[in-house]
Design an enzyme around this catalytic site. Structure first.
Site, PDB file in Angstrom:
ATOM      1  N   ASP A  14       0.884  -1.156  -0.065  1.00 25.71           N
ATOM      2  CA  ASP A  14      -0.005  -0.018  -0.057  1.00 25.71           C
ATOM      3  C   ASP A  14       0.853   1.395  -0.249  1.00 25.71           C
ATOM      4  O   ASP A  14       1.410   1.514   0.834  1.00 25.71           O
ATOM      5  CB  ASP A  14      -1.010  -0.027   1.146  1.00 25.71           C
ATOM      6  CG  ASP A  14      -1.806   1.187   1.148  1.00 25.71           C
ATOM      7  OD1 ASP A  14      -1.793   1.928   0.621  1.00 25.71           O
ATOM      8  OD2 ASP A  14      -2.431   1.159   2.219  1.00 25.71           O
ATOM      9  N   ASP A 112      -3.294   2.414  -5.704  1.00 28.25           N
ATOM     10  CA  ASP A 112      -2.034   2.453  -5.143  1.00 28.25           C
ATOM     11  C   ASP A 112      -1.988   1.163  -3.934  1.00 28.25           C
ATOM     12  O   ASP A 112      -1.266   1.124  -3.062  1.00 28.25           O
ATOM     13  CB  ASP A 112      -2.040   3.628  -4.149  1.00 28.25           C
ATOM     14  CG  ASP A 112      -2.919   3.811  -3.094  1.00 28.25           C
ATOM     15  OD1 ASP A 112      -3.818   3.117  -3.054  1.00 28.25           O
ATOM     16  OD2 ASP A 112      -2.663   4.531  -2.171  1.00 28.25           O
ATOM     17  N   GLU A 113      -2.563  -0.050  -4.236  1.00 31.29           N
ATOM     18  CA  GLU A 113      -2.713  -1.297  -3.507  1.00 31.29           C
ATOM     19  C   GLU A 113      -2.719  -2.448  -4.476  1.00 31.29           C
ATOM     20  O   GLU A 113      -3.420  -2.614  -5.373  1.00 31.29           O
ATOM     21  CB  GLU A 113      -4.021  -1.183  -2.361  1.00 31.29           C
ATOM     22  CG  GLU A 113      -4.065  -0.107  -1.433  1.00 31.29           C
ATOM     23  CD  GLU A 113      -4.957  -0.254  -0.554  1.00 31.29           C
ATOM     24  OE1 GLU A 113      -5.601  -1.524  -0.224  1.00 31.29           O
ATOM     25  OE2 GLU A 113      -5.616   0.561  -0.077  1.00 31.29           O
TER      26      GLU A 113
HETATM   27 MG   LIG Z   1      -2.126   4.038   0.194  1.00 30.07          MG
END
Ligand SMILES: [Mg+2]
Length: 360
Positions: A14, A112-113
């Site tokens: 993350d 973003d993961e």
């Molecule tokens: Mg993040």
């Protein structure tokens, strides 16, 4: 190769404060400052929300999803920037292809993961830790970004672990430590357990995942139906959902349930504006174009209406979403009933090819 019989080794990566970090990457003078990415606090009568903020801004109590006007009250000295989704999506593409090299199986869940299953290339959790350190070093040198990583035998624990020591964290939960790791955590640490479920569980004396794991499976299914089986599995550390590439989705929907039924249409419109931003963000994060925009309106008493409208061509334009959502909602504007929930939905999706249109 037969599937290995040992525990799986899953990494959840993350990226830390991704939008602000992207902004700092191209303008290093912003580093260390309270940086807020979202709506303009001075334009649009302070409507719209915080999409993301730096850790320095979080010290002032600013949080993503918060109305921008509230953020401004908490942190007037903050630096407020409009999101540049094209830049974030380009950065994300490079990050994801870098991360992909480290995985046997790869599942990106947002801009973003991502989950990486590294079980075929790491014989032990110790090896996975070394791999995670390499991931962090490479990402730092290639993109100047930090990432928090959770390593665990399943996805739900890996996700909770990546959240434990942000930013730049590395948290490992070995199979033998699963129980001790989960036990003290609040139930809302489980991804997918929202405010309502948390409150319901609290009312029934269940605060921690440890307590949740002790509830008889039958009782949980009585409470939550089939979803209860999933929840019980997670609480007991035995969730086995595989890491897999996601097929192209058919639609992207976001909803907001109000804590109280709302009659004030200004509040509802503000919620719709946040939904427009959120659904658009997800569209760009997944590199998709849409043709159809829909809304959902649920009144008190659970009467629910959906409406949709189709554009002539495929676009990724935020203004089209805003305009369609606004015109679809007009039908309900004069309705005197209180509103419980609103939603926005994009469908007729197709992958965006090449560069995206410049966003206003
Ligand atoms: Mg993040």
């Amino acid at each position: 190769m037969p599937p290995s019989l040992g525990p799986r080794i899953i990494l959840h990566c993350d990226l830390d404060a991704f939008y602000p970090s992207c902004e700092i990457k191209r303008n290093p003078s912003l580093a260390g400052k309270p940086l807020i990415v979202g709506a303009d606090p001075k334009g649009g009568h302070g409507r719209g929300v915080v999409m993301s903020c730096s850790y320095e801004a979080r010290k002032f109590g600013v949080r993503s999803g918060m109305p921008i006007s509230q953020a401004y009250k908490l942190c007037p000295q903050g630096i407020y920037v409009r999101p540049d989704f094209e830049f974030y999506a380009e950065t994300s593409d490079r990050v994801m292809s870098l991360l992909r090299k480290f995985a046997d199986r790869f599942e990106q869940t947002s801009i973003d993961e991502v989950y990486l299953d590294v079980g075929d290339r790491c014989a032990s959790f110790d090896e996975a830790i070394k791999l995670a350190r390499r991931v962090k070093t490479e990402l730092k040198s290639a993109e100047g970004l930090t990432v928090s990583v959770g390593i665990a035998p399943n996805k739900s624990i890996a996700k909770m672990a990546s959240d434990m020591n942000k930013p730049d964290g590395l948290t490992t939960v070995r199979p033998d430590d699963v129980k001790t790791f989960l036990e003290p955590l609040s139930v809302n640490k489980i991804s997918g357990v929202g405010k309502k479920t948390t409150e319901f569980l609290q009312e029934h004396g269940v605060e921690t995942i440890g307590q949740l794991s002790q509830i008889p499976a039958k009782k949980i299914t009585d409470w939550f139906g089939k979803g209860g089986v999933w929840l019980w599995g997670i609480a007991n550390g035995i969730e086995e959902t595989p890491v897999e590439e996601r097929p192209l989705r058919k639609s992207i929907s976001v909803e907001q349930t109000f804590e109280r039924d709302i009659q004030n249409k200004g509040v509802v419109k503000e919620a719709l504006e946040s939904l427009v931003l959120e659904v658009h963000e997800r569209l760009l994060g997944e590199r998709l174009l849409f043709r159809t925009v829909g809304i959902k309106v649920r009144f008190e008493g659970f009467q629910t209406f959906t409406r949709e409208k189709t554009h002539t061509g495929y676009v990724d334009d935020q203004d089209v979403i805003r305009e369609y959502v606004g015109s679809l909602f007009r039908e309900f504007e004069k309705d005197r009933r209180r509103i419980r929930l609103v939603g926005a939905r994009l469908s007729d999706l197709k992958p965006a090819e090449g560069r995206q249109t410049r966003l206003g």
